[in-house]
Design an enzyme around this catalytic site. Structure first.
Site, PDB file in Angstrom:
ATOM      1  N   TYR A 169       0.727  -1.157   0.033  1.00  0.00           N
ATOM      2  CA  TYR A 169      -0.132  -0.123   0.094  1.00  0.00           C
ATOM      3  C   TYR A 169       0.834   1.327  -0.059  1.00  0.00           C
ATOM      4  O   TYR A 169       1.990   1.348   0.846  1.00  0.00           O
ATOM      5  CB  TYR A 169      -0.982  -0.013   1.130  1.00  0.00           C
ATOM      6  CG  TYR A 169      -1.767   1.403   1.300  1.00  0.00           C
ATOM      7  CD1 TYR A 169      -2.862   1.567   0.404  1.00  0.00           C
ATOM      8  CD2 TYR A 169      -1.558   1.872   2.163  1.00  0.00           C
ATOM      9  CE1 TYR A 169      -3.577   2.455   0.701  1.00  0.00           C
ATOM     10  CE2 TYR A 169      -2.467   3.179   2.640  1.00  0.00           C
ATOM     11  CZ  TYR A 169      -3.432   3.443   1.452  1.00  0.00           C
ATOM     12  OH  TYR A 169      -4.366   4.600   1.667  1.00  0.00           O
ATOM     13  N   ASP A 187       9.165   2.920  -0.212  1.00  0.00           N
ATOM     14  CA  ASP A 187       8.134   3.662   0.672  1.00  0.00           C
ATOM     15  C   ASP A 187       8.550   3.000   2.122  1.00  0.00           C
ATOM     16  O   ASP A 187       8.126   2.129   2.498  1.00  0.00           O
ATOM     17  CB  ASP A 187       6.735   3.036   0.128  1.00  0.00           C
ATOM     18  CG  ASP A 187       5.680   3.821   0.954  1.00  0.00           C
ATOM     19  OD1 ASP A 187       5.865   4.396   2.026  1.00  0.00           O
ATOM     20  OD2 ASP A 187       4.396   3.697   0.677  1.00  0.00           O
ATOM     21  N   LYS A 211       4.304   9.293   9.155  1.00  0.00           N
ATOM     22  CA  LYS A 211       4.009   8.465  10.415  1.00  0.00           C
ATOM     23  C   LYS A 211       4.940   9.135  11.640  1.00  0.00           C
ATOM     24  O   LYS A 211       4.743  10.288  12.205  1.00  0.00           O
ATOM     25  CB  LYS A 211       4.004   7.097  10.353  1.00  0.00           C
ATOM     26  CG  LYS A 211       2.726   6.584   9.387  1.00  0.00           C
ATOM     27  CD  LYS A 211       2.592   5.221   9.633  1.00  0.00           C
ATOM     28  CE  LYS A 211       1.626   4.674   8.415  1.00  0.00           C
ATOM     29  NZ  LYS A 211       0.178   4.675   8.662  1.00  0.00           N
TER      30      LYS A 211
END
Ligand code: PMP
Length: 428
Positions: free
Chosen positions: A144, A239, A267
């Protein structure tokens, strides 16, 4: 009803918020039941408006590596907020955060701060296309990378949870620019480059997959990607929105000893406030406006409060270096869980990398997205419901990573394992 207030709040939310939640993974669709609302958090725990206490393994999907409401982070937020919350003009703290990132991750010579992981990956893709003057992007099924059009194809946990392979609303012409390959499949990668390697702008990958549950890269997989990207003039994008500053102070790339061309972060670098970042070689980053002709911008980018929270989080991580301890706690949890599940005679596999782990029920091994998908959602759902009843808040999907934070104590892990022992009884 045990969670009467949660129920009331959820009903109220359903009347005004699409689907009752502001991000689909927060709904309990995959596991049944209704979400737990949060009133306040501290360390490894949060409390619901019903007055129930939970040990939390969602931890804002990994953002809260220091646990909830860390005093130093809260203090930094308060100090920053008192000076003004957004200017739309540069601040010194942005340069400090950028220096920390560049210092910790050597492949990042220049960085751009944005507001979410989605923005980071979306912008990195545009930059890679602008730099290479090519359109095609390779991604891996089950990884994702946020919800931008080009990347919302075979996108792991959210889609897997809801059985939506691709999102409605993504034009076919966009999705056609994305080549989806199986994660950890070296042959498929080789073949794809052989057939069209010179049209590929970028390969984007989670260096340690965490959105199909935790699946580490097979030996040689990332090395192959690095080699083929270099050979064909494509950019390799890691990523690291989840893995950045989670497994060590820096990126997973420093543990794996592979240098991507671009890295996406999010994050942890925002300490629980909205943030994202992407960066890489100066030669590539200089294609961005105002120096170059690839446009990307943001009113709130480098927001002073998010920057302050992120900076303080990185200071604490650097000073306290909690990584070995968190890893050991996660290992106690993973091995304890594997033993308890085996004792009741249920097949399961627990994958763990550092403080990220996932239990897959009903399967012996998970090294690919297909294997992850063959795990039992039904067993996970009943396990999840019992754990919740016993005060342990797990990610509400069988395809997610659990996040152990520096605030989870040995006693928290023991309590969690007691709950696991009770919850796996009767799983069939
Ligand atoms: N990349 C990865 C690897 C992620 O796990 C996520 C979110 N979980 C994103 C990108 C998107 O980040 P955000 O939700 O901040 O847009």
């Amino acid at each position: 009803m045990a969670r009467a207030r949660d129920h009331e709040l959820y009903q109220a939310a359903l009347n005004v918020i699409a689907g009752g939640v502001n991000s689909p993974v927060r709904a309990f669709k995959a596991v049944g039941g209704e979400p737990v609302f949060v009133e306040r958090g501290e360390g490894a725990r949060f409390w619901s408006p019903d007055g129930r206490e939970y040990i939390d393994y969602v931890q804002s999907w990994g953002a809260m590596i220091l646990g909830h409401a860390h005093p130093r982070v809260i203090q930094a937020i308060q100090v920053a907020a008192a000076k003004g919350t957004s200017f739309g003009a540069p601040t010194e703290a942005e340069t400090e955060l950028a220096s920390k990132i560049c210092g910790a991750i050597p492949s990042i010579e220049r960085v751009r701060l944005v507001n979410s992981g989605t923005e980071a990956t979306m912008s990195a893709i545009r930059l890679a296309r602008g730099f290479t003057k090519r359109d095609k992007v390779v991604k891996f099924a089950g990884c994702y990378h946020g919800h931008s059009d080009y990347l919302l194809v075979a996108a792991g946990s959210g889609g897997a949870t809801f059985g939506i392979p691709d999102s409605a609303g993504v034009p076919r012409a966009f999705a056609e620019q994305t080549v989806v390959l199986p994660y950890n499949d070296l042959d498929a990668v080789g073949e794809s480059f052989r057939l069209g390697g010179d049209d590929i702008a970028a390969v984007i990958v989670e260096p340690i997959a965490a959105n199909m549950g935790v699946v580490p890269p097979r030996e040689g997989f990332l090395e192959l990607l690095r080699g083929l990207c270099t050979k064909h003039g494509a950019l390799l994008i890691f990523d690291e929105v989840i893995t950045g500053f989670r497994l060590c102070y820096g990126g997973a790339q420093s543990l794996l000893e592979i240098q991507p061309d671009l890295t996406c972060l999010g994050k942890i670098i925002g300490g629980g406030l909205p943030i994202g970042a992407y960066g890489g070689r100066a030669e590539v980053m200089k294609c961005l406006a105002p120096e170059g002709d690839v446009y990307q911008a943001g009113t709130l980018s480098g927001n002073p409060i998010a920057t302050a929270a992120g900076l303080e989080t990185l200071h604490v991580l650097e000073e306290e270096n909690p990584y070995d301890t968190i890893s050991q706690r996660a290992e106690s949890l993973a091995s304890g869980m594997a033993r308890l599940v085996a004792e009741v005679g249920t097949a399961a596999c627990v994958n763990r990398v550092g403080s990220l782990l996932t239990v897959f029920f009903g399967v012996d091994e998970v090294a690919s997205y297909e294997q992850a998908r063959s795990a039992s959602g039904k067993l996970f759902s009943s396990f999840f419901a019992k754990m919740l009843e016993l005060g342990v808040h797990l990610p509400p999907s069988p395809f997610e990573a659990w996040f152990v934070s520096a605030a989870h104590s040995e006693a928290d892990i023991e309590r969690t394992l007691e709950a696991v022992a009770a919850s796996v009884k009767g799983l069939a």
